[in-house]
Motif scaffolding. Structure first.
Motif, PDB file in Angstrom:
ATOM      1  N   ILE A  73      53.662  32.685  75.507  1.00 41.77           N
ATOM      2  CA  ILE A  73      55.067  32.411  75.833  1.00 41.77           C
ATOM      3  C   ILE A  73      55.646  31.406  74.842  1.00 41.77           C
ATOM      4  CG2 ILE A  73      56.636  31.413  77.541  1.00 41.77           C
ATOM      5  CD1 ILE A  73      54.736  32.604  79.708  1.00 41.77           C
ATOM      6  N   GLU A  74      54.885  30.358  74.543  1.00 45.42           N
ATOM      7  CA  GLU A  74      55.353  29.355  73.585  1.00 45.42           C
ATOM      8  C   GLU A  74      55.612  29.990  72.216  1.00 45.42           C
ATOM      9  OE1 GLU A  74      52.288  26.389  73.617  1.00 45.42           O
ATOM     10  OE2 GLU A  74      52.749  25.807  75.688  1.00 45.42           O
ATOM     11  N   ASP A  75      54.665  30.794  71.753  1.00 45.81           N
ATOM     12  CA  ASP A  75      54.825  31.453  70.451  1.00 45.81           C
ATOM     13  C   ASP A  75      56.045  32.366  70.441  1.00 45.81           C
ATOM     14  OD1 ASP A  75      52.539  30.154  69.563  1.00 45.81           O
ATOM     15  OD2 ASP A  75      51.254  31.934  69.692  1.00 45.81           O
ATOM     16  N   LEU A  76      56.217  33.113  71.529  1.00 52.43           N
ATOM     17  CA  LEU A  76      57.364  34.013  71.645  1.00 52.43           C
ATOM     18  C   LEU A  76      58.673  33.240  71.535  1.00 52.43           C
ATOM     19  CD1 LEU A  76      58.474  36.928  72.608  1.00 52.43           C
ATOM     20  CD2 LEU A  76      58.641  35.803  74.825  1.00 52.43           C
ATOM     21  N   LEU A  77      58.796  32.142  72.277  1.00 49.74           N
ATOM     22  CA  LEU A  77      60.038  31.367  72.282  1.00 49.74           C
ATOM     23  C   LEU A  77      60.283  30.708  70.931  1.00 49.74           C
ATOM     24  CD1 LEU A  77      59.915  29.741  75.831  1.00 49.74           C
ATOM     25  CD2 LEU A  77      61.081  31.843  75.114  1.00 49.74           C
ATOM     26  N   ARG A  78      59.248  30.151  70.350  1.00 48.86           N
ATOM     27  CA  ARG A  78      59.382  29.483  69.046  1.00 48.86           C
ATOM     28  C   ARG A  78      59.851  30.489  67.985  1.00 48.86           C
ATOM     29  NH1 ARG A  78      54.630  27.856  68.858  1.00 48.86           N
ATOM     30  NH2 ARG A  78      54.905  25.833  69.831  1.00 48.86           N
ATOM     31  N   GLU A  79      59.220  31.656  67.976  1.00 44.88           N
ATOM     32  CA  GLU A  79      59.593  32.681  66.995  1.00 44.88           C
ATOM     33  C   GLU A  79      61.007  33.204  67.252  1.00 44.88           C
ATOM     34  OE1 GLU A  79      58.220  37.178  65.949  1.00 44.88           O
ATOM     35  OE2 GLU A  79      56.614  35.712  66.254  1.00 44.88           O
ATOM     36  N   ALA A  80      61.342  33.389  68.519  1.00 47.87           N
ATOM     37  CA  ALA A  80      62.669  33.931  68.850  1.00 47.87           C
ATOM     38  C   ALA A  80      63.784  32.987  68.425  1.00 47.87           C
ATOM     39  CB  ALA A  80      62.763  34.209  70.344  1.00 47.87           C
ATOM     40  N   ALA A  81      63.565  31.677  68.555  1.00 54.83           N
ATOM     41  CA  ALA A  81      64.599  30.712  68.176  1.00 54.83           C
ATOM     42  C   ALA A  81      64.916  30.828  66.691  1.00 54.83           C
ATOM     43  CB  ALA A  81      64.155  29.298  68.527  1.00 54.83           C
ATOM     44  N   GLY A  82      63.905  31.143  65.891  1.00 54.93           N
ATOM     45  CA  GLY A  82      64.107  31.451  64.477  1.00 54.93           C
ATOM     46  C   GLY A  82      64.934  30.452  63.701  1.00 54.93           C
ATOM     47  N   GLY A  83      64.814  29.178  63.994  1.00 57.17           N
ATOM     48  CA  GLY A  83      65.565  28.165  63.255  1.00 57.17           C
ATOM     49  C   GLY A  83      66.958  27.902  63.802  1.00 57.17           C
ATOM     50  N   HIS A  84      67.391  28.697  64.799  1.00 51.35           N
ATOM     51  CA  HIS A  84      68.695  28.437  65.420  1.00 51.35           C
ATOM     52  C   HIS A  84      68.610  27.153  66.230  1.00 51.35           C
ATOM     53  CE1 HIS A  84      70.346  32.344  64.371  1.00 51.35           C
ATOM     54  NE2 HIS A  84      69.245  32.917  64.832  1.00 51.35           N
TER      55      HIS A  84
END
Length: 196
Positions: free
Chosen positions: A68-79
């Motif tokens: 879940i952490e990896d998913l959220l971190r990747e999804a934020a994508g620097g936004h």
């Protein structure tokens, strides 16, 4: 015949299989034999990888939160700000649909935590870590992070109960319309569109 797998590779397979099996049967209803079979190893070999069923369950809990952490971190994508939380929310909704084991296993973790102090402590620490991740990645204020986490839990419930909803700012109205549409309905007669 392919190359022989290392113990580390088998451990990874065992954890993935454990998430799927524990998601279905919970801790008490899942046997290490079923997990071993899913991995394609013997039960004694499974106990060489993980000394106890509990150790395997705890490893699966860790994997669930890391995923879940990896998913959220990747999804934020620097936004940052609302753009980041919107991307994270959409990725989370999508993964719940694509991987039903994730939601089922989360629900099993919550259920186990109610009566198990160690799992409760692990969940306590991992939720704090998840909360900090959302705050750090998005830069959002505490109230917004709390709203994000709260809506995430609501989405878990809506997904589990197959409640139709419109995400985002239309969510409250969507839920109101759905609930009003069922006013006075017999709960046993409600067609959720799912398999029975």
């Amino acid at each position: 015949m392919g190359p022989r797998m290392s113990a580390a590779e088998r451990r990874e397979m065992a954890v993935e299989a454990a998430v799927a099996e524990f998601a279905r049967g919970g801790y008490d209803g899942t046997s290490t034999a079923a997990i071993a079979e899913r991995v394609g190893v013997s039960q004694p070999y499974m106990f060489r990888l993980f000394p106890t069923k509990r150790a395997l369950f705890l490893a699966a809990i860790d994997r669930c939160f890391v995923d879940i952490e990896d998913l959220l971190r990747e999804a934020a994508g620097g936004h940052r700000g609302k753009a980041a939380t919107a991307e994270m929310a959409e990725a989370y909704r999508r993964i719940l649909k694509e991987d039903p084991h994730l939601l089922r296993f989360q629900l099993q973790i919550y259920a186990a935590a109610v009566g198990d102090e160690e799992i409760g402590r692990i969940g306590h620490a991992r939720w704090a870590r998840l909360w900090r991740l959302v705050a750090d990645v998005s830069g959002a204020e505490p109230a917004e992070v709390t709203r994000f986490m709260s809506v995430g839990m609501l989405v878990n419930v809506l997904t589990a109960f197959q409640v139709p909803y419109v995400p985002g700012t239309a969510l409250p109205e969507s839920l109101r319309d759905w609930a009003e549409g069922l006013r006075g309905a017999d709960p046993d007669a409600v067609d959720t569109g799912g398999d029975r």
